[in-house]
Scaffold this motif. Sequence first.
Motif, PDB file in Angstrom:
ATOM      1  N   LYS A  75      28.753 -42.619   9.473  1.00 40.30           N
ATOM      2  CA  LYS A  75      29.593 -41.591  10.089  1.00 40.30           C
ATOM      3  C   LYS A  75      28.735 -40.563  10.821  1.00 40.30           C
ATOM      4  O   LYS A  75      27.758 -40.069  10.271  1.00 40.30           O
TER       5      LYS A  75
ATOM      6  N   SER B 250      29.576 -37.559  11.477  1.00 39.09           N
ATOM      7  CA  SER B 250      29.869 -36.217  10.987  1.00 39.09           C
ATOM      8  C   SER B 250      30.529 -36.307   9.626  1.00 39.09           C
ATOM      9  O   SER B 250      31.418 -37.145   9.417  1.00 39.09           O
TER      10      SER B 250
ATOM     11  N   GLN C  48      32.665 -34.369   8.536  1.00 39.31           N
ATOM     12  CA  GLN C  48      34.052 -33.933   8.676  1.00 39.31           C
ATOM     13  C   GLN C  48      34.993 -35.096   8.988  1.00 39.31           C
ATOM     14  O   GLN C  48      36.218 -34.939   8.899  1.00 39.31           O
ATOM     15  N   ILE C  49      34.442 -36.234   9.368  1.00 39.57           N
ATOM     16  CA  ILE C  49      35.250 -37.420   9.665  1.00 39.57           C
ATOM     17  C   ILE C  49      35.412 -38.238   8.390  1.00 39.57           C
ATOM     18  O   ILE C  49      34.437 -38.488   7.679  1.00 39.57           O
TER      19      ILE C  49
END
Length: 207
Positions: free
Chosen positions: A179, A181, A183-184
């Motif tokens: 990933k 980020s 936040q994903i």
Amino acid sequence: PGKVVWHDLVTPDMNKAKNFYAGLLGWTFEDVSDGYTLASHNGRFLAGIAKHDLPGRTGSWLPLISVTDLDRVLTEAVAAGGKTVLKPFDLRNRGRIAVLKDPLGATFGVVQSSHGDPADRKADINEWLWNEVWTDDVPAVVAFYQTVGGYRLVEKAVSDIHYRYLERDGQPRVGLLDKPSPQIGNTWVAYIRVADVDAAANKAKAL
């Protein structure tokens, strides 16, 4: 088998979704029922849009992987750490379908087709091009997807990225990416081929 053969968008607002994809990609739509519509481009069906009424849920794309024995795949997927989200059901003119989560929570579907799968072909502009799994832990999900799709892991350098993908019968099928980020959430990401990425991104924001 192992190929992503379909994509469904599950969304709380079908009209807003249709307006967005019509404006962005020139897709046209054919309503099948109050809760499902088919998207097409240049006369070729590409995807479905399904309505959901679950509070707090946003829209998300669901890729469907072709399998030859859905019951066996479900049993082995659960044994490998996955979860069944939607139990098998029959869809007319399509086949038998179920929805799963991988061990880290990325959601996808599997389909045992009643009429065979589409042949491989080069993606035209504004059609599906590639699929990836974005995840916290690539090695942790490799064995799971190998169980589901009968894949072989391939690793190669792409620019400065250590890229991994899964192939079946000599065909690349699914990419695996750490990933970008935190936040994903762990998720599948489906790519559409466009003529100009920057123009498409700006148009998407405007829509």
